[in-house]
Design a protein around this motif. Structure first.
Motif: not given
Length: 229
Positions: A46-49, A129-135, A193-197
């Motif tokens: 998981a990435t915070v950008e 909490q601010g994660i905006n990218r699940i790599d 797995y389900a796409t993250m919404r």
């Protein structure tokens, strides 16, 4: 002259030995073993950008969001060994049209979830909490070595059974194995797995399932060379 005779004698013996080996009846077959298991853990990257025009402010904002993410992980009682900072970057980006420099900061955390019952709660918390990218999300088994061993045994059994099928028609039997080659390749397929919404609760506040772990297939491949009796 004696050296020439000795050399020729050695060559003759070597050729004779090679011919004898080639005349031994043999059969070479392949075998495959597959073990399907339900994954019991997952690894999440998981990435915070963050972006902005001031490098210091961009880095500070990124650090604040990562701090909140780490507090969430600790609150969920994940073992310290199961999460780590994987990548950190702060890069300038120059806009040639506007002739301005902006900055892009990223931090990536790798998290191992050993209890998949915590998966949905963790994913929701990460986004909040601010994660905006699940790599990446990779599902795996905690008993991988055990399942690989089982797959290898199944591959050998299939190879032996295949060889017996072939030679039974000729009225022969298979003997000892001369060579065994392991052709297996380590591969961890990623189940659907389900796409993250956006992790928002419905009006009824009912929990939402976002995971379909499915199965992973552990495969072993062998090539076996048997002597024929």
């Amino acid at each position: 002259m004696k050296r020439v005779i000795v050399l020729m004698s050695v060559m003759f013996l070597t050729l004779s030995y090679g011919q004898e080996i080639k005349q031994v009846p043999q059969i070479t077959v392949s075998g495959e073993g597959k073990v399907k298991v339900i994954p019991d853990e997952a690894t999440i990257s998981a990435t915070v950008e963050t972006k902005g025009n001031n490098a210091k402010e961009v880095k500070q904002k990124n650090d604040q969001q990562i701090d909140a993410v780490l507090k969430l992980i600790k609150k969920m009682n994940l073992a310290p060994a199961d999460y780590r900072t994987q990548r950190v970057s702060l890069n300038p980006q120059y806009d040639y049209e506007k002739k301005k420099t902006s900055y892009n900061a990223t931090q990536t955390i790798e998290i191992i979830v050993r209890d998949l019952n915590k998966y949905d709660e963790l994913m929701e918390g990460l986004v909040n909490q601010g994660i905006n990218r699940i790599d990446n999300v990779v599902f795996q088994s905690s008993k991988l070595a055990q399942h690989e061993s089982e797959a290898r045994k199944l591959a050998m059994k299939q190879a032996k059974h295949k060889a017996e099928d072939y030679v039974s028609v000729l009225g022969q039997k298979i003997g000892k194995a001369m060579t065994i080659s392991d052709n297996s390749q380590t591969y961890y397929p990623q189940p659907v797995y389900a796409t993250m919404r956006k992790m928002e609760m419905s009006d009824s506040a009912a929990p939402r399932e976002t995971l379909a772990a499915g199965e992973i297939t552990i495969t072993a491949n062998v090539t076996v060379n048997f002597i024929l009796d």
